[in-house]
Design an enzyme around this catalytic site. Structure first.
Site, PDB file in Angstrom:
ATOM      1  N   HIS A  91       0.828  -1.220   0.000  1.00  0.00           N
ATOM      2  CA  HIS A  91       0.000   0.000   0.000  1.00  0.00           C
ATOM      3  C   HIS A  91       0.863   1.270   0.000  1.00  0.00           C
ATOM      4  O   HIS A  91       0.521   2.268   0.640  1.00  0.00           O
ATOM      5  CB  HIS A  91      -0.941   0.027   1.213  1.00  0.00           C
ATOM      6  N   ASN A 147     -10.352  -2.730   2.663  1.00  0.00           N
ATOM      7  CA  ASN A 147     -10.065  -2.722   1.227  1.00  0.00           C
ATOM      8  C   ASN A 147     -11.346  -2.465   0.447  1.00  0.00           C
ATOM      9  O   ASN A 147     -12.443  -2.473   1.023  1.00  0.00           O
ATOM     10  CB  ASN A 147      -9.492  -4.083   0.799  1.00  0.00           C
ATOM     11  N   HIS A 161      -3.787   0.926  12.246  1.00  0.00           N
ATOM     12  CA  HIS A 161      -3.541  -0.311  12.989  1.00  0.00           C
ATOM     13  C   HIS A 161      -4.878  -0.978  13.321  1.00  0.00           C
ATOM     14  O   HIS A 161      -5.748  -0.353  13.929  1.00  0.00           O
ATOM     15  CB  HIS A 161      -2.794   0.011  14.281  1.00  0.00           C
ATOM     16  N   TYR A 204       0.907  -4.471  12.012  1.00  0.00           N
ATOM     17  CA  TYR A 204       0.760  -3.019  11.819  1.00  0.00           C
ATOM     18  C   TYR A 204       1.523  -2.222  12.865  1.00  0.00           C
ATOM     19  O   TYR A 204       1.948  -1.098  12.607  1.00  0.00           O
ATOM     20  CB  TYR A 204      -0.723  -2.628  11.818  1.00  0.00           C
TER      21      TYR A 204
END
Ligand code: HDD
Length: 728
Positions: free
Chosen positions: A108, A180, A372, A395
């Site tokens: 990403h 997503n 996160h 994360y």
């Protein structure tokens, strides 16, 4: 629609080209750009936040605040002599520049963010005690959209999954929903994440191809690891090439657990529904944009917000009873390769998010924002989905490399909009000046501060879920079904959408060099659908294999299709081709009519500058390409100037009697091929006739007033769907 005028439109202020010579006031920073306010042991701010602005004062200074009179010349022994080591300003300026880049996100990396607000309608407060879901509660948010595979400078319109990560700055601390635009994932267990990403990233030897899945290593993995087939068919569908971030759905993917005030729990899946509908590019557009405007999505988001066409999404939930088996209608809610069809569990709207502010500084905000999945607030909890569990580790860990230390939550964009009193101390890039002597518990020296909160004081209370079982490296049996939902997706598509999927597979597998990989992927497609497999096999020139697995035939879910509805047309881009010597009154009229309906008209003329009648060319025949527009309106199509360097239309024998500039011909033909609406009036109508453009989705009239409404109606359906299949 409100907001600033479209740049370049009549009435907008021309920018000054000179650097001002008089000092002017520095704009104040936004509230969330303040540095963290150190908290005293009692929770009261202990420093003056006004000293924390990013830039202060009028004059250029060194990093230590010393005013500078010259930043253009290094200190030298004579004008032609060597540069002196004693030039601290030079050394500091270059040292800082040398270290401006930070590692890009491992996935990403390419993305863009925006500020906004989430307003809850209160519907979720029955099942979650989270303050963010209170009736009419307004919560500031920051959203970052992204592609997955490409590096930071890669193109926006590649075929890929898109990230949709939202940070809610709630009154109880930050909640991150890191989702997503596809509701399922490639893998069921997070331990496979490095595998799927290594397969999708460029080949390690050549580092190509950039930002795409059309290569051997990706299809090698996906065809072997068949739980990825469901996600892959979404990528091959139009969902893999969104028209805009504004027209994407978002999904939390995992099942989460909402907790009410009495500790009662409900399982939920979260959905973002774009108010503008779900729309996609067509593949040729996406490829062209990769070269013509690699920043297409970033630009579209920024421009829409600047123009006041604030994109918005409804947040919805599907709810399921929190039963011990965590199954719903035979679907395992802990398996992130499965979705729950909306026809089985309707999406209930619980609030609306509107993005209404662009970042002031891309690096400070979009690049440094750190999401996160473990950033949860009281009333919202996770489940034992093994994908989510691994994410909760990953994360936190990744930020240590990316943001170089454990204090990344003190970076302004990550900072909660609520008091922080965490007893964490020191570390790289510590911003706070902590008071007190006892950053530990229990203590007496800081009077026992900070105190533990009870549930009534807003503490996060872990749900006391029963856990048991032997330690094993195994999946539950329900995870073995890899194909039924890929088939559900395929059978829920309209014929046009199916055609696009077939073409996408044929393209991607056609880019693979290894024959066994193509054959293995065809075997996977045979398990999804025989017709799909046969059509892709035909494109590859290979035989279609038979299916090898059996499963119950799924019931199609029409909600998965993008075709068939009409949507608002806010900020959709309409290119208007103008002849400066033609009907400018008519152009002004259609421009106003489109603006009044919330669309963004852009005037395209043979040359730049003022056209007359208060109109200004925003694009020229040299700078305009069809892919920028959702529809085209031809008001005039001037012939090329006698000294134009472009080639004349050879169809007309290259004579000066050519009526339509060939670049206008290209614009129109591409829009037609990509099934976009086209309109023409007056001279423009004649141009369309000369080009042989007509049929479904083409409207013509004597004046602009005759065509505007029909054009907007066509745009509301996004594409002229019936034209697909009739064009090349
Ligand atoms: Fe992830 C970034 C979404 C699985 C590890 N992920 C990242 C971003 C999004 C997602 C939107 C970008 C956030 C931003 O804009 O800063 N990821 C997902 C979704 C997943 C998923 C929807 C499955 C449902 N991710 C996933 C797994 C792992 C990771 C299973 C590792 C075990 N993801 C990361 C990461 C990233 C990341 C490496 C890179 C940058 C970052 O986290 O902050 O930790």
């Amino acid at each position: 629609m409100t907001g600033k005028p479209v740049p370049g439109a009549p009435g907008s202020e021309p920018p000054s080209l000179e650097e001002p010579t008089e000092p002017r006031e520095v704009p104040p920073p936004k509230p969330d750009q303040q540095q963290p306010t150190p908290m005293s042991p009692t929770g009261a701010p202990s420093a003056d936040p006004s000293t924390a602005a990013a830039q202060q004062g009028t004059y250029l200074t060194t990093a230590t605040g010393v005013r500078i009179g010259d930043s253009d010349h290094s200190l030298k022994a004579g004008p032609r002599g060597p540069t002196l080591l004693s030039d601290h300003h030079l050394r500091e300026k270059i040292m800082h520049f040398d270290h401006e880049r930070i590692p890009e996100r491992v996935v990403h990396a390419r993305g863009a963010g925006a500020h906004g607000v989430f307003v809850s309608n209160g519907a979720a407060s029955r099942i979650s005690r989270a303050a963010v879901f209170g009736k009419d509660e307004e919560t500031p948010v920051f959203v970052r959209f992204s592609t997955v595979l490409g590096s930071r400078g890669s193109a926006d319109t590649v075929r890929d999954t898109r990230g949709f990560a939202t940070k809610f700055y709630t009154s109880e601390g930050n909640w991150d929903l890191v989702g997503n635009n596809i509701p399922v994932f490639f893998i069921q267990d997070g331990i496979k994440f490095p595998d799927v990403i290594h397969a999708g990233k460029p080949h390690p030897d050549r580092e190509i191809p950039q930002a795409q899945s059309a290569h051997d290593t990706f299809w090698d993995f996906v065809s072997l690891h068949t739980e990825a087939q469901h996600h892959a068919i979404w990528n091959m569908s139009d969902r893999g090439i969104p028209r805009s971030y504004r027209t994407m759905e978002g999904f939390g993917v995992h099942t989460f657990r909402f907790v009410d005030a009495d500790g009662g729990t409900t399982l939920v899946k979260l959905h973002w529904k774009p108010r503008l509908g779900v729309h996609s590019l067509v593949w040729e557009e996406a490829q062209m944009l990769g070269g013509l405007d690699p920043d297409f999505h970033r630009r579209d988001l920024y421009d829409a917000i600047e123009s006041g066409a604030f994109p918005s999404w409804d947040l919805g939930i599907q709810t399921f009873p929190d039963t011990p088996d965590q199954m719903f209608e035979g679907i395992d809610l802990l398996d992130s390769t499965k979705l729950v069809p909306e026809e089985l569990a309707p999406v209930q709207v619980i609030g609306t998010m509107t993005l209404n502010g662009n970042p002031t500084n891309f690096f400070a905000e979009s690049e440094q924002v750190a999401f996160h999945t473990g950033h949860l607030v009281p009333g919202i909890d996770g489940t034992d989905d093994p994908l989510l569990m691994a994410r909760n580790f990953s994360y936190l860990d990744t930020q240590l490399t990316r943001l170089a230390g454990p204090n990344f939550n003190q970076i302004p964009i990550n900072r909660p909009h609520t008091a922080v009193n965490d007893n964490h101390r020191d570390g790289f890039h510590q911003q706070a000046v902590h008071g007190g002597v006892a950053p530990y518990k229990p203590n007496t020296l800081d009077a026992g501060c900070p105190f533990f909160a009870g549930a009534d004081e807003g503490a996060f209370v872990d749900v006391p879920v029963e856990v048991q079982g032997a330690k094993v490296r195994e999946n539950p049996a329900s995870y073995d079904d890899h194909f039924s939902q890929a088939r559900l997706f395929w059978t829920s598509m309209t014929p046009v959408e199916q055609e696009h999927i077939v073409n996408a597979y044929a393209f991607e597998l056609g880019k693979c060099y290894e024959q066994p990989i193509k054959e293995r992927q065809l075997r996977a497609l045979a398990n999804i659908d025989a017709d799909l497999c046969a059509r892709v096999a035909l494109g590859l020139g290979l035989a279609a294999p038979d299916r090898t697995v059996e499963y119950d035939e799924p019931v199609p879910s029409p909600a998965l299709s993008q075709v068939g509805e009409t949507w608002p047309t806010d900020a959709r881009m309409i290119g208007i081709v103008v002849d400066p010597d033609g009907d400018l009154d008519g152009v002004a009229e259609v421009r106003e009519a489109l603006l009044a309906q919330g669309l963004l008209p852009l005037l395209i003329a043979p040359r730049g500058g003022e056209l007359g009648n208060g109109l200004v060319a925003q694009r020229t025949f040299a700078t305009a390409r069809s892919v920028e527009y959702d529809a085209l309106l031809v008001a005039g199509a001037a012939p090329p100037a006698p000294d134009a360097i472009i080639a004349r239309d050879t169809k007309a024998g290259g004579s000066a009697t050519v009526a339509t500039d060939p670049r206008v011909g290209l614009l129109v033909e591409e829009c037609f091929r990509h099934s976009k609406a086209i309109a023409g009036f007056g001279e423009g109508r004649a141009a369309l006739e000369e080009l042989g453009i007509g049929g479904a989705g083409v409207v013509t009239g004597d004046s602009g007033g005759d065509v505007v409404d029909d054009l907007v109606t066509l745009v509301s359906a996004h594409r002229v769907w019936e034209r697909f299949g009739t064009t090349v």
